[in-house]
Design a protein around this motif. Structure first.
Motif, PDB file in Angstrom:
ATOM      1  N   GLY A   1      12.142 -20.323 -52.613  1.00 41.92           N
ATOM      2  CA  GLY A   1      11.557 -19.741 -51.769  1.00 41.92           C
ATOM      3  C   GLY A   1      10.652 -20.091 -49.995  1.00 41.92           C
ATOM      4  O   GLY A   1      10.325 -19.949 -49.048  1.00 41.92           O
ATOM      5  N   LEU A   2      10.940 -20.829 -51.080  1.00 42.33           N
ATOM      6  CA  LEU A   2      10.622 -22.296 -49.500  1.00 42.33           C
ATOM      7  C   LEU A   2      11.457 -22.792 -48.826  1.00 42.33           C
ATOM      8  O   LEU A   2      11.891 -22.911 -47.193  1.00 42.33           O
ATOM      9  CB  LEU A   2      10.030 -22.966 -49.806  1.00 42.33           C
ATOM     10  CG  LEU A   2       8.331 -23.635 -50.561  1.00 42.33           C
ATOM     11  CD1 LEU A   2       7.767 -24.436 -51.338  1.00 42.33           C
ATOM     12  CD2 LEU A   2       7.055 -22.698 -49.800  1.00 42.33           C
ATOM     13  N   GLY A   3      12.689 -22.669 -49.047  1.00 42.52           N
ATOM     14  CA  GLY A   3      13.849 -22.277 -48.585  1.00 42.52           C
ATOM     15  C   GLY A   3      14.064 -21.564 -47.537  1.00 42.52           C
ATOM     16  O   GLY A   3      14.598 -21.692 -46.478  1.00 42.52           O
ATOM     17  N   VAL A   4      14.169 -20.376 -47.972  1.00 45.43           N
ATOM     18  CA  VAL A   4      14.632 -19.652 -47.073  1.00 45.43           C
ATOM     19  C   VAL A   4      13.303 -19.427 -45.814  1.00 45.43           C
ATOM     20  O   VAL A   4      13.650 -19.015 -44.693  1.00 45.43           O
ATOM     21  CB  VAL A   4      13.739 -17.914 -48.285  1.00 45.43           C
ATOM     22  CG1 VAL A   4      14.382 -16.978 -46.701  1.00 45.43           C
ATOM     23  CG2 VAL A   4      15.116 -17.923 -48.862  1.00 45.43           C
ATOM     24  N   LEU A   5      12.320 -19.683 -45.980  1.00 43.60           N
ATOM     25  CA  LEU A   5      11.119 -20.406 -44.806  1.00 43.60           C
ATOM     26  C   LEU A   5      11.560 -20.942 -43.512  1.00 43.60           C
ATOM     27  O   LEU A   5      11.654 -20.606 -42.912  1.00 43.60           O
ATOM     28  CB  LEU A   5      10.126 -20.182 -45.412  1.00 43.60           C
ATOM     29  CG  LEU A   5       8.828 -20.619 -44.591  1.00 43.60           C
ATOM     30  CD1 LEU A   5       8.594 -19.401 -43.141  1.00 43.60           C
ATOM     31  CD2 LEU A   5       7.288 -21.227 -45.286  1.00 43.60           C
ATOM     32  N   SER A   6      12.820 -23.106 -44.419  1.00 41.83           N
ATOM     33  CA  SER A   6      12.943 -22.995 -43.878  1.00 41.83           C
ATOM     34  C   SER A   6      13.687 -22.711 -43.057  1.00 41.83           C
ATOM     35  O   SER A   6      14.068 -23.100 -41.332  1.00 41.83           O
ATOM     36  CB  SER A   6      13.491 -24.287 -44.398  1.00 41.83           C
ATOM     37  OG  SER A   6      12.324 -24.839 -45.110  1.00 41.83           O
TER      38      SER A   6
END
Length: 610
Positions: free
Chosen positions: A275-280
Motif C-alpha cells: 500500500g505504501l509503495g503504491v502511494l510513493s
C-alpha cells in the motif's frame, strides 16, 4: 547470581534512543576501523566516488539529448562532434560507475569476512573469561546465543548500511542541487515519495526484533529435537523405545507454530509495504506528469525533461534507499546492543592473587560453607565444615542431589560460597590466583568431557593443552589406566577420537573415563587430587587396579557411590540434602549405625552368603 545477566524480556529491548543508538553505531564503526583500517578507508573513498557519479551521468544525458536536437537542426560539424563528445562522456561515466560499484562489492565482501571473524573472536574470548556461575546463567546463555548467531552479519550490516546511507545521502544532495535549480517543489516531491515506506519499515524493525529474539527458546527446543533424531548418542534409546515418530510430531508442531507466526508477521509487512509503495509511486507519477506537461508547453527543453525525469526517479530511489538504510540501522542496532552487553559482562579476575598460603601444613578446610543455586529453595550445601590435611584421603558419600558435585566446584574455586570460607594452606580461595590454584589441584569432574580431538589432546587438556612431553603424557595415562588403551589405538596418542572424522576412532564409556583420569593426573605438581565418581564406567578388575595403585602420594578427595572404595579413607563425610550429617572413618561410621552404615549394608548384602 541474578546480576550476571539479563532476562529474555531485557534482551528483547525496544528501539534504542538517539544517543544510545549513536553510541552503539560509533562503537561498531570503531571496531570495524580497528579490524581493518585500510579496508575501511578504501571503502569510504569508493563510496564517495560512487555517490557523486549518478548525478553527473544524468546531467551528461541532458547535454547528449540537447546536443542531438541541436545537431539535427544544424549543418555544423561542430554541433555533431559536440553531441558525440557528450555521449562518449556519458558512456564513460556509466562504465566507471559500474566498475566502481563492482569493486566496492568486492572490498565489502572482504570486510564482511574480516569483521565477522573479529566479532566472533571477541565473543569467544569473552565467553572463555566468564565465571562458571555466569556460564550457567540462562540469561547470559541467551545473550551469548544471540551474539554468536548474528556475529558475522549484524555488525557488518550496520557498518555497510552506514556506508550505503552516506552514499545515498551524497547522491541525494547532488540530485537536490540540480532539481532545486529548476523547481524546489520537485525536491519536496522526492522526499514526500519516500516517507511512507520509511515510516512503515521503521515500525516493523522493532516489532521484528522483539518477535525473533522472543522465540529463541522455541528455536533451541527445535534444535534439540533435531539432535535427538540425528545423533548417535540418542539413537539407541530412540530406536529401542520407538519414540522417533513422536519426536517428529513434536518437531512438526513446533515448526508449524513458528512458521505460522513468521508468515503472519511477514504478511502484515507485505500488505503494508504494498500500500505504501503504491502511494510513493503515485507521488512520483504526479511529478513526472507535471514535467512532461511543462515540456509540452515549451518551458524546458527535451534534454532538460529527460534529466529532470531521471533526477526525480534517482532522487526517489535515493530517498527510499536512505530511509531503508536508516531502518536497517535501527534494526541492526538492536542486535549490536546485545553484542555490546555481552562485551560488558564482568569477567572473572584470573591473573591477580596469591600463589601460596601462609600455612602450607594446614591443607584444605571448609568452614561453615553454604551455597545456593538461583531459584532453588533448598541450599545445595548448608553450613558444611571439614578439614583435609596434606596427604590424607577424604571420602564423600551421598545420594544424587546431596551436594557432592557442588562441593567439588567450591573446592576448585569455580563457585564462591554464599557464606563461610573455603581455605587452602590457611588462605581463602577467593584470594588465590586462578593459575596457582589450578596447579595445586588435579580434578576429574563428573560428568567429564569427551573431547572430539586427539587422544593426546584429551590428556593434554589437563595442562591447558600446552605442548607436553610424550613421556609425561604416558606417565599420566599409566596412572589413569589408559596406557593399554592408547597402545591399541590406530595412531596411538595422535588418533582422533570421533567417528565423524574419516580417520577417527570412537571409544566406550569406560575408555573415555580412563582418558579423563589421565587428564587429572597429568598435572604432577598438584598435591590434591579430586576424583568425582572415577570408576563409575569401569569394570571391577580395572576399578580394583585403580584403587590399589593410583591414589598414592597425594591428598585425595574421592566421591563414589561404591562405598567399598572408601574403606581405607582417613575420613568419610556423609552429605544428605546439602547438610553434613555424619563424619568419621569407615569403622566409626559402621559402628554408628547411621545413614552410611545403611548404605554400605545395602551394597554388601547381595555379596553375603545365605
Amino acid at each position: 547470581m541474578s546480576d550476571t545477566g539479563t532476562s529474555e524480556q531485557d534482551v528483547a529491548s525496544p528501539v534504542p534512543g538517539l544517543a544510545t543508538g549513536a553510541r552503539h553505531a560509533w562503537r561498531t564503526f570503531s571496531l570495524t576501523w580497528k579490524t581493518s583500517p585500510g579496508l575501511t578507508l578504501l571503502i569510504g573513498a569508493l563510496t564517495l566516488f560512487v555517490a557523486l557519479l549518478p548525478a553527473l551521468a544524468l546531467y551528461l544525458s541532458k547535454l547528449v539529448i540537447d546536443g542531438v536536437v541541436t545537431a539535427m537542426g544544424s549543418a555544423s560539424p561542430a554541433d555533431r562532434d559536440l553531441a558525440l563528445l557528450w555521449v562518449t562522456a556519458e558512456a564513460a561515466a556509466l562504465a566507471v560507475l559500474l566498475a566502481a560499484r563492482r569493486i566496492l562489492v568486492f572490498y565489502k565482501t572482504r570486510l564482511h569476512a574480516e569483521l565477522g571473524f573479529a566479532v566472533t573472536s571477541i565473543i569467544l574470548r569473552k565467553s572463555a573469561a566468564l565465571s562458571l556461575a555466569q556460564v550457567e546463567d540462562a540469561a547470559v546463555q541467551q545473550q551469548l546465543l544471540l551474539a554468536r548467531q548474528y556475529a558475522a552479519s549484524r555488525p557488518y550490516n550496520l557498518v555497510n548500511r552506514l556506508f550505503d546511507g552516506a552514499q545515498q545521502a551524497l547522491t541525494l544532495v547532488s540530485v537536490a542541487a540540480l532539481l532545486w535549480g529548476f523547481s524546489p517543489w520537485l525536491f519536496v516531491l522526492v522526499v514526500a515519495g519516500g516517507l511512507p515506506l520509511f515510516i512503515g519499515n521503521l515500525r516493523f524493525a522493532g516489532t521484528a526484533y522483539r518477535f525473533y529474539t522472543g522465540r529463541s527458546p522455541q528455536m533451541r527446543e527445535r534444535s534439540y529435537l533435531e539432535s535427538l533424531v540425528t545423533t548417535e548418542a540418542a539413537a539407541r534409546e530412540r530406536l529401542h523405545f520407538g519414540f522417533g515418530d513422536e519426536l517428529l510430531r513434536r518437531y512438526g508442531d513446533l515448526f508449524k507454530s513458528l512458521h505460522g507466526d513468521d508468515t503472519a508477521l511477514h504478511a502484515r509487512q507485505a500488505w503494508i509495504a504494498a500500500g505504501l509503495g503504491v502511494l510513493s509511486s503515485a507521488v512520483f507519477l504526479g511529478g513526472k506528469v507535471w514535467i512532461v506537461w511543462v515540456t509540452i508547453g515549451g518551458a524546458i527543453s527535451l534534454g532538460q525533461m529527460t534529466m529532470l525525469v531521471g533526477l526525480l526517479k534517482q532522487g526517489q530511489t535515493n530517498v527510499s534507499s536512505l530511509m531503508a538504510a536508516f531502518n536497517g540501522v535501527v534494526e541492526d542496532l538492536l542486535y549490536v546492543a546485545n553484542l555490546f552487553a555481552v562485551m560488558e559482562l564482568p569477567e572473572e579476575d584470573r591473573t591477580s592473587g596469591a600463589t601460596a598460603g601462609p600455612d602450607p601444613a594446614d591443607g584444605l578446610r571448609f568452614e561453615n560453607v553454604s551455597f545456593s543455586y538461583p531459584g532453588r529453595k533448598r541450599p545445595a550445601l548448608d553450613r558444611v565444615s571439614f578439614h583435609l590435611p596434606h596427604g590424607a584421603r577424604l571420602g564423600i558419600v551421598g545420594a544424587n542431589g546431596s551436594g557432592k558435585t557442588t562441593l567439588v566446584k567450591l573446592v576448585t574455586g569455580l563457585y564462591t560460597p554464599d557464606s563461610g570460607r573455603v581455605m587452602l594452606d590457611g588462605l581463602d580461595l577467593r584470594q588465590w590466583q586462578r593459575a596457582a590454584l589450578s596447579r595445586r589441584l588435579g580434578v576429574m569432574f563428573q560428568p567429564f568431557m569427551n573431547y572430539k580431538l586427539s587422544a593426546r589432546d584429551n590428556i593434554a587438556a589437563g595442562l591447558a593443552l600446552a605442548e607436553t612431553d610424550e613421556a609425561r603424557i604416558m606417565a599420566a595415562a599409566r596412572l589413569g589406566l589408559a596406557e593399554e588403551l592408547i597402545g591399541e589405538l590406530p595412531a596411538g596418542l595422535d588418533t582422533r577420537l570421533s567417528r565423524h572424522l574419516i580417520d577417527g576412532h570412537d571409544l566406550s564409556g569406560g575408555q573415555w573415563q580412563r582418558l579423563a583420569m589421565a587428564r587429572a593426573y597429568l598435572n604432577d605438581e598438584a598435591d590434591i587430587l579430586i576424583l568425582d565418581e572415577p570408576t563409575a564406567a569401569m569394570d571391577p578388575a580395572a576399578e580394583a587396579e585403580f584403587m590399589q595403585r593410583a591414589l598414592n602420594g597425594k591428598s585425595v578427595i574421592l566421591i563414589s557411590h561404591r562405598l567399598s572404595n572408601l574403606r581405607d579413607a582417613d575420613q568419610i563425610i556423609v552429605l544428605d540434602k546439602g547438610k553434613l550429617v555424619e563424619a568419621g572413618t569407615h569403622d566409626a561410621l559402621m559402628a554408628l549405625g547411621g545413614l552410611y552404615a545403611r548404605l554400605f549394608d545395602s551394597q554388601a548384602d547381595p555379596y553375603r552368603e545365605g
